[in-house]
Design a protein around this motif. Sequence first.
Motif, PDB file in Angstrom:
ATOM      1  N   THR A  47     -13.129  20.888  41.282  1.00 23.99           N
ATOM      2  CA  THR A  47     -14.781  20.983  41.555  1.00 23.99           C
ATOM      3  C   THR A  47     -15.185  19.703  42.490  1.00 23.99           C
ATOM      4  OG1 THR A  47     -15.101  22.351  39.652  1.00 23.99           O
ATOM      5  CG2 THR A  47     -16.920  21.680  41.143  1.00 23.99           C
ATOM      6  N   PRO A  48     -15.480  19.965  43.809  1.00 19.82           N
ATOM      7  CA  PRO A  48     -16.091  19.000  44.412  1.00 19.82           C
ATOM      8  C   PRO A  48     -17.518  18.442  43.931  1.00 19.82           C
ATOM      9  CG  PRO A  48     -16.194  20.652  45.647  1.00 19.82           C
ATOM     10  CD  PRO A  48     -15.495  21.227  44.575  1.00 19.82           C
ATOM     11  N   VAL A  49     -17.884  17.184  44.049  1.00 22.66           N
ATOM     12  CA  VAL A  49     -19.244  16.758  43.898  1.00 22.66           C
ATOM     13  C   VAL A  49     -19.843  15.781  44.845  1.00 22.66           C
ATOM     14  CG1 VAL A  49     -19.359  17.140  41.089  1.00 22.66           C
ATOM     15  CG2 VAL A  49     -18.687  14.992  42.171  1.00 22.66           C
ATOM     16  N   GLU A  50     -21.169  15.707  45.075  1.00 20.19           N
ATOM     17  CA  GLU A  50     -21.565  14.858  46.082  1.00 20.19           C
ATOM     18  C   GLU A  50     -21.374  13.199  45.656  1.00 20.19           C
ATOM     19  OE1 GLU A  50     -22.191  15.162  48.995  1.00 20.19           O
ATOM     20  OE2 GLU A  50     -22.306  17.327  49.382  1.00 20.19           O
ATOM     21  N   ALA A  51     -21.751  13.133  44.283  1.00 22.32           N
ATOM     22  CA  ALA A  51     -21.727  11.871  43.677  1.00 22.32           C
ATOM     23  C   ALA A  51     -21.846  12.098  42.345  1.00 22.32           C
ATOM     24  CB  ALA A  51     -23.087  11.016  43.983  1.00 22.32           C
ATOM     25  N   PHE A  52     -21.356  10.904  41.405  1.00 21.92           N
ATOM     26  CA  PHE A  52     -21.469  10.956  39.987  1.00 21.92           C
ATOM     27  C   PHE A  52     -22.501  10.403  39.298  1.00 21.92           C
ATOM     28  CE2 PHE A  52     -16.795  11.024  40.734  1.00 21.92           C
ATOM     29  CZ  PHE A  52     -16.345  12.074  40.314  1.00 21.92           C
ATOM     30  N   ASP A  53     -23.064  11.180  38.291  1.00 16.58           N
ATOM     31  CA  ASP A  53     -24.337  10.622  37.756  1.00 16.58           C
ATOM     32  C   ASP A  53     -23.944   9.903  36.224  1.00 16.58           C
ATOM     33  OD1 ASP A  53     -26.677   9.980  36.816  1.00 16.58           O
ATOM     34  OD2 ASP A  53     -27.176  11.993  36.099  1.00 16.58           O
ATOM     35  N   PHE A  54     -23.746   8.558  36.373  1.00 14.19           N
ATOM     36  CA  PHE A  54     -23.280   7.837  35.238  1.00 14.19           C
ATOM     37  C   PHE A  54     -24.416   7.405  34.248  1.00 14.19           C
ATOM     38  CE2 PHE A  54     -19.854   6.293  38.246  1.00 14.19           C
ATOM     39  CZ  PHE A  54     -19.164   7.474  37.857  1.00 14.19           C
ATOM     40  N   LYS A  55     -25.650   8.025  34.428  1.00 11.27           N
ATOM     41  CA  LYS A  55     -26.968   7.604  33.571  1.00 11.27           C
ATOM     42  C   LYS A  55     -26.270   8.303  32.210  1.00 11.27           C
ATOM     43  CE  LYS A  55     -30.915   9.363  34.119  1.00 11.27           C
ATOM     44  NZ  LYS A  55     -31.870   9.739  35.030  1.00 11.27           N
ATOM     45  N   ASN A  56     -26.599   7.552  30.892  1.00  7.60           N
ATOM     46  CA  ASN A  56     -26.327   7.945  29.732  1.00  7.60           C
ATOM     47  C   ASN A  56     -24.874   8.308  29.270  1.00  7.60           C
ATOM     48  OD1 ASN A  56     -29.074   8.187  29.033  1.00  7.60           O
ATOM     49  ND2 ASN A  56     -29.240  10.218  29.801  1.00  7.60           N
ATOM     50  N   LYS A 237     -12.378  18.453  35.660  1.00  9.46           N
ATOM     51  CA  LYS A 237     -11.512  18.136  36.808  1.00  9.46           C
ATOM     52  C   LYS A 237     -12.514  18.172  38.120  1.00  9.46           C
ATOM     53  CE  LYS A 237      -7.122  20.037  35.409  1.00  9.46           C
ATOM     54  NZ  LYS A 237      -6.563  18.588  35.187  1.00  9.46           N
ATOM     55  N   VAL A 238     -12.775  16.854  38.517  1.00 11.37           N
ATOM     56  CA  VAL A 238     -13.953  16.735  39.479  1.00 11.37           C
ATOM     57  C   VAL A 238     -13.582  15.696  40.490  1.00 11.37           C
ATOM     58  CG1 VAL A 238     -15.944  17.623  38.372  1.00 11.37           C
ATOM     59  CG2 VAL A 238     -15.221  14.996  37.927  1.00 11.37           C
ATOM     60  N   PHE A 239     -14.111  15.800  41.647  1.00 10.64           N
ATOM     61  CA  PHE A 239     -13.834  14.765  42.762  1.00 10.64           C
ATOM     62  C   PHE A 239     -14.932  14.606  43.608  1.00 10.64           C
ATOM     63  CE2 PHE A 239     -12.622  17.309  46.591  1.00 10.64           C
ATOM     64  CZ  PHE A 239     -12.544  18.544  45.905  1.00 10.64           C
ATOM     65  N   ARG A 240     -15.178  13.277  44.377  1.00  6.04           N
ATOM     66  CA  ARG A 240     -16.217  13.118  45.138  1.00  6.04           C
ATOM     67  C   ARG A 240     -15.914  13.831  46.555  1.00  6.04           C
ATOM     68  NH1 ARG A 240     -16.365   8.531  46.865  1.00  6.04           N
ATOM     69  NH2 ARG A 240     -14.750   7.644  45.760  1.00  6.04           N
ATOM     70  N   LYS A 241     -16.772  14.402  47.331  1.00  4.85           N
ATOM     71  CA  LYS A 241     -16.411  15.055  48.384  1.00  4.85           C
ATOM     72  C   LYS A 241     -15.747  14.037  49.539  1.00  4.85           C
ATOM     73  CE  LYS A 241     -19.092  19.223  48.391  1.00  4.85           C
ATOM     74  NZ  LYS A 241     -20.407  19.686  48.722  1.00  4.85           N
ATOM     75  N   ASN A 242     -16.361  12.633  49.429  1.00  2.00           N
ATOM     76  CA  ASN A 242     -15.869  11.746  50.239  1.00  2.00           C
ATOM     77  C   ASN A 242     -14.682  10.665  49.728  1.00  2.00           C
ATOM     78  OD1 ASN A 242     -17.483  10.320  48.389  1.00  2.00           O
ATOM     79  ND2 ASN A 242     -18.413   9.049  50.025  1.00  2.00           N
ATOM     80  N   ALA A 243     -13.954  11.164  48.454  1.00  3.38           N
ATOM     81  CA  ALA A 243     -12.991  10.593  47.966  1.00  3.38           C
ATOM     82  C   ALA A 243     -11.577  10.468  48.940  1.00  3.38           C
ATOM     83  CB  ALA A 243     -12.556  11.237  46.558  1.00  3.38           C
ATOM     84  N   ASP A 244     -10.809   9.467  49.090  1.00  4.16           N
ATOM     85  CA  ASP A 244      -9.858   9.311  50.080  1.00  4.16           C
ATOM     86  C   ASP A 244      -8.395   9.225  49.474  1.00  4.16           C
ATOM     87  OD1 ASP A 244     -10.263   6.846  49.401  1.00  4.16           O
ATOM     88  OD2 ASP A 244     -11.195   6.226  51.300  1.00  4.16           O
ATOM     89  N   LYS A 245      -8.333   9.142  48.131  1.00  2.00           N
ATOM     90  CA  LYS A 245      -7.007   8.765  47.416  1.00  2.00           C
ATOM     91  C   LYS A 245      -6.806   9.995  46.552  1.00  2.00           C
ATOM     92  CE  LYS A 245      -4.874   5.118  45.031  1.00  2.00           C
ATOM     93  NZ  LYS A 245      -5.218   3.567  44.601  1.00  2.00           N
TER      94      LYS A 245
END
Lengths: 323, 323
Positions: A47-56, A237-245
Amino acid sequence: MRGLQEIRTDIADIDERILNLYKERMQLTEELVEYRLAAGKKIFDFTPVEAFDFKNARVVFQGVEGAYSQQALQEFFGADTQSYHVETWRDAMEAIAGDEADYAVLPIENSSAGIVSENFDLLVEYDNCIIGEQIIKIDHCLLGLKDAELSDITDVYSHPQALMQCSKYLGEHPAIERHSLKNTAGSAKKVRDDGKKNQAAIAAKITADIYDLKVLAEGIQNNTSNSTKFIIVTKKKVFRKNADKISICFEIPHKSGSLYQTLSHFIYNNLNMNKIESRPIQGKTWEYRFFIDIEGNLTDGAVQNALNGLEDETEGLKILGNY
Amino acid sequence: MRGLQEIRTDIADIDERILNLYKERMQLTEELVEYRLAAGKKIFDFTPVEAFDFKNARVVFQGVEGAYSQQALQEFFGADTQSYHVETWRDAMEAIAGDEADYAVLPIENSSAGIVSENFDLLVEYDNCIIGEQIIKIDHCLLGLKDAELSDITDVYSHPQALMQCSKYLGEHPAIERHSLKNTAGSAKKVRDDGKKNQAAIAAKITADIYDLKVLAEGIQNNTSNSTKFIIVTKKKVFRKNADKISICFEIPHKSGSLYQTLSHFIYNNLNMNKIESRPIQGKTWEYRFFIDIEGNLTDGAVQNALNGLEDETEGLKILGNY
């Protein structure tokens, strides 16, 4: 016999024709992907995500206070992140698989000693996903009790990779016996707890303060530009939409020539391959699982084509993460 | 949009045209080699021989009596070969470089633990040449003093690879502390010499007889089909005329995509690539040296072409041996 120049011109001509055929092939395979997507087929489970939220976020690392893994964790997530440590890398993988933690930080490779092979094997065994990486500069010190001198030391404790990274220094001190422990900071803890003047640990300088030890020698690693790459893994199973590797692994059928046939999928699809590692497959003597890093994003047509092709021609293709 | 079957047929057609162009290219590159040979150019520094004469050969191995390396040596050269042992793999490399021995036997890879990375690095550092390989089945035992029982053991000594190969067994006995020593047979010697009931070694069964120890547990490696590959190295650059495996290594310039461009030389020349390993280059952070095994003989035109192409596009190409 024709002239040398003539042969060379013919070869250059063939190379150009091969390249053009590859380009043509890529367009055709992109049409194939359009067909699959139009038919509503999901090719990969990510599943693509825009960014990760690492709060908490609850983050786990292996080792004890002061471990290089903890440094990597603080660099990646921030110093005030909720974190705890476990005894083994497997424990860290279990913690995220069992929802006790959201993320785990694991060392995957050192710039001078090479890969941390056990963590490659754990990536295959567990269904966790890489979402990021963090590089930490490693500066090893020889640490002893406050009243110890270098000449007192007969036994040194550290992680096997750290011992390897300091092989030149240890080679110049052949009287010092080397002992492997599970981690560098834990070795410092042992030296403090045992309280023996003849014992030393190889660990980070900050570990000396934590365990009240003395720095007997500094920067003792073979290579002064020594750094370790840590991966950040999670259960989803997630990845950032601008991930490049993209990191993948697969086994290839045990027949001659299959390795380069397999790699041709990257060439056909014009994908850059940055890294390749092989690890023995447990239970299959002299057969290998390959770990490859390619540039790209799971949403790219060329990436999807290459991965579909690999899925056809390899066994156990696994996408380890896109980050 | 064209039909799915139509696209697939087009792709298959392109693949066949690409293959035919590769064949044509190979014939042309063979013409190039003929030119070079006709011009009296020696492409590689290796001398072909019909067979090796191992009579009166002096062979060196690392470790002590009973080491797996000694078993490999006896299998390859025969049991009555003149041999002696040295303390480190580097010492063995030095011995043949300095003409104290004719051949050295070194472990290069284990079927479950992976490569012996230090010996890959030594192959680069020393200008010695691989002339053969020998595979030995590894069956690890836990060895203690004659009056010791398994429940007495608190400390186990062995080579780091052997400890890794027995990680499952050791994981089931968490109270036993693991210590790394330079070799398995040397660990058995230590247990005999120290004479402590709480100490055990992981080593071959035959080592128990040599050092008067008791077998506390047998076949304790994770994988029951565990074997180690040893290489035979010598100082002269020689190869058997019917040798069919070539080991090479090279560095690639630090730019994207260069790895697959490099590997395309094997594809262009229709050479089977059986193994690929990467090792960090000392002093160059995150750059790699690749170790590749291909099928073939140095007298083959296709092999010479591929190696010439690699020499152009890589740095530090080294032919480690043809065997």
